[in-house]
Design an enzyme around this catalytic site. Structure first.
Site, mmCIF file in Angstrom:
data_model
loop_
_atom_site.group_PDB
_atom_site.id
_atom_site.type_symbol
_atom_site.label_atom_id
_atom_site.label_comp_id
_atom_site.label_asym_id
_atom_site.label_seq_id
_atom_site.Cartn_x
_atom_site.Cartn_y
_atom_site.Cartn_z
ATOM 1 N N LYS A 1 0.846 -1.199 0.000
ATOM 2 C CA LYS A 1 0.000 0.000 0.000
ATOM 3 C C LYS A 1 0.874 1.238 0.000
ATOM 4 O O LYS A 1 1.685 1.439 0.900
ATOM 5 C CB LYS A 1 -0.937 0.047 1.205
ATOM 6 C CG LYS A 1 -1.990 1.166 1.070
ATOM 7 C CD LYS A 1 -2.722 1.478 2.356
ATOM 8 C CE LYS A 1 -1.986 2.511 3.187
ATOM 9 N NZ LYS A 1 -1.966 3.864 2.553
ATOM 10 N N GLU B 1 8.558 1.040 11.779
ATOM 11 C CA GLU B 1 9.589 2.085 11.783
ATOM 12 C C GLU B 1 8.850 3.413 11.856
ATOM 13 O O GLU B 1 8.157 3.798 10.922
ATOM 14 C CB GLU B 1 10.457 1.986 10.526
ATOM 15 C CG GLU B 1 11.755 2.777 10.638
ATOM 16 C CD GLU B 1 11.615 4.190 10.132
ATOM 17 O OE1 GLU B 1 11.383 5.089 10.988
ATOM 18 O OE2 GLU B 1 11.730 4.405 8.923
ATOM 19 N N GLU C 1 8.661 15.248 16.597
ATOM 20 C CA GLU C 1 9.175 15.127 15.233
ATOM 21 C C GLU C 1 8.437 16.123 14.343
ATOM 22 O O GLU C 1 7.229 16.021 14.157
ATOM 23 C CB GLU C 1 8.999 13.707 14.713
ATOM 24 C CG GLU C 1 9.617 13.493 13.345
ATOM 25 C CD GLU C 1 9.474 12.064 12.848
ATOM 26 O OE1 GLU C 1 10.416 11.571 12.205
ATOM 27 O OE2 GLU C 1 8.430 11.442 13.105
#
Length: 486
Positions: free
Chosen positions: A176, A251, A383
């Site tokens: 995907k 991840e 982040e």
């Protein structure tokens, strides 16, 4: 403009979505529509892809390793032959400069060849009988139908990390793409067929979070590999646990530190610090928190500031081959990054350079350097995933390590020093999955890539990446059974 494929690729054929739903892709350079026809997979489409992969699995698993390898190598050749077209599609969809996009296609081609070399070479283990009289075998077998969900910042790299080891070990796959950058991976269908993959071995679908959730919760998928945000990663893991307890690797990004000591080669440290801006800072392992020892802080900070100001002048149209820095992936990402910068202004954060939008259209953000933000500031802890770097000073080695580890993430790090003993000592103390010494950490074909803490778990790349698509089977043979009498 490169030809655009917008259909789903299932069982060796391009097909429209059964629901008729589509995505619109905007060019982040000027917000113009690239296409409004990208097909969104429905639950029925996901089921079809899984059924195709399941049907293709036995023959692919049993195919001679050398034959699988030849197909994989042909696919790598086709990636190289189509590099300009694939790079152009990435530039249009998410603003990646053409030169960078080419690099992000050619690197994966090498990854496909690396794992092709492992096809048919997965060895087992044997142990002779001891006092228990059992001859013991361990063989490693493919998992079956696997799925991968890619982030948008490096589509081809992430696809190769997931699919290439899965193919080498005899699994079948459903990929995907991200809804932000689906065009390059959608073009894979023709290349998959031309390379010689049997129908159903690789399927490529498109959609946003709900489609990923369908994969993560599907009862017939044996493993899912996800790259993306921590929030989405938790959802993937939860769905896997609530369904069939499928294998999961995650991840989830990082807030990586770079430690610059007073004995470092200053020019080298500055050059690698400025390389943070590659892909406009949209790289999960990029060192967005730079810690510099006080004795050299002045010279280092001025040099980095000058580099970021130069980068600002080199930011422009990503379709031009001379452009080094492009926009963010889309306006949603632009708004996210600008919200951090606006918050910083309210908090009184000191911006050495940047801190604002570049131009009056598109998703361009000025390369930004922040000096000594508060350790609790969102700018420092979260982040940002954009061209925003913070620089803090430190006095001692222990202080640098403490600051570096004071994060929920643990993906990457860099150490700049001329003392290799100190470098290795610090590397052993950093709570991260990857360490670069006197260099930005660049993933390698031979070594594993992944994070600690909330940067996820599981590894991609190298032998560890191969193991992620295998499961051990232990066989014990009783050697004490007497021979049958004639």
């Amino acid at each position: 403009m490169a030809d655009i494929q917008t259909s789903l690729f299932i069982n060796g054929q391009y097909v429209p979505s059964s629901s008729g739903k589509t995505l619109t892709i905007y060019n982040p350079t000027d917000n113009s529509i690239v296409t409004d026809k990208v097909q969104v997979a429905s639950e029925a489409d996901v089921d079809s892809a899984v059924a195709a992969a399941k049907a293709a699995f036995p023959a692919w698993r049993d195919m001679a390793g050398a034959k699988r390898a030849a197909i994989m190598i042909k696919f790598a050749d086709l990636l190289e032959q189509n590099v300009d077209r694939l790079a152009s599609l990435e530039s249009q969809a998410m603003g990646q400069p053409f030169s960078i996009a080419r690099m992000f296609v050619l690197g994966p081609a090498a990854m496909w060849r690396y794992y092709a070399g492992n096809a048919g070479k997965v060895a087992g283990e044997s142990f002779p009988p001891d006092e228990d009289g059992m001859y013991k075998l361990v063989q490693y077998e493919p998992l079956g139908v696997c799925a991968g969900i890619c982030a948008w910042n490096a589509s081809h790299q992430l696809a190769a990390w997931k699919m290439a080891p899965a193919m080498a070990t005899g699994n079948t796959f459903i990929l995907k793409s991200s809804e932000k950058s689906p065009l390059g991976l959608a073009a894979y269908g023709d290349l998959i067929n031309e390379a010689g993959f049997p129908p159903g071995v690789i399927n490529v679908i498109t959609g946003a979070g709900p489609v990923g959730a369908m994969l993560a919760s599907h009862m017939q998928i044996a493993k899912i590999a996800f790259t993306g945000s921590a929030v989405a990663g938790r959802a993937v893991m939860g769905a896997a646990a609530k369904s069939n307890l499928k294998h999961v690797s995650l991840e989830l990004g990082g807030k990586s530190p770079a430690l610059v000591f007073d004995d470092a080669d200053l020019d080298n440290a500055v050059a690698h610090a400025n390389s943070f801006l590659l892909n406009s800072g949209q790289i999960c392992v990029a060192a967005s928190r730079v810690l510099v020892q006080e004795e050299i802080a002045g010279k280092f900070i001025e040099a980095v500031k000058a580099g970021f100001e130069t980068a600002n002048e080199q930011m422009g149209d990503p379709s031009l081959r001379t452009t080094r820095f492009g926009p963010l992936a889309d306006m949603k990402q632009f708004d996210s990054v600008m919200s951090f910068l606006d918050r910083g202004k309210v908090e009184g954060v000191k911006y050495l350079t940047g801190g604002s939008r570049k131009g009056d259209k598109g998703a361009f953000v000025q390369p930004t350097v922040i000096l000594n933000p508060d350790l609790e500031s969102k700018l420092y802890t979260d982040e940002i995933f954009g061209p925003v770097m913070s620089i803090k000073t430190f006095k001692t080695e222990d202080e640098a390590i403490q600051i570096a580890n004071n994060t929920t993430y643990g993906l990457g790090s860099i150490i700049f020093t001329s003392d290799i003993v100190r470098a290795l000592r610090i590397a052993g103390k950093l709570e991260v999955g990857t360490v670069g010494i006197n260099s930005t950490f660049n993933p390698s074909l031979q070594t594993p890539f992944g994070g600690w803490k909330q940067s996820g778990f599981g590894r991609e790349g190298g032998p560890e990446g191969l193991k992620a698509y295998l499961q051990p089977k232990t066989i014990h043979i009783n050697m004490n059974v007497p021979a049958k009498k004639e």
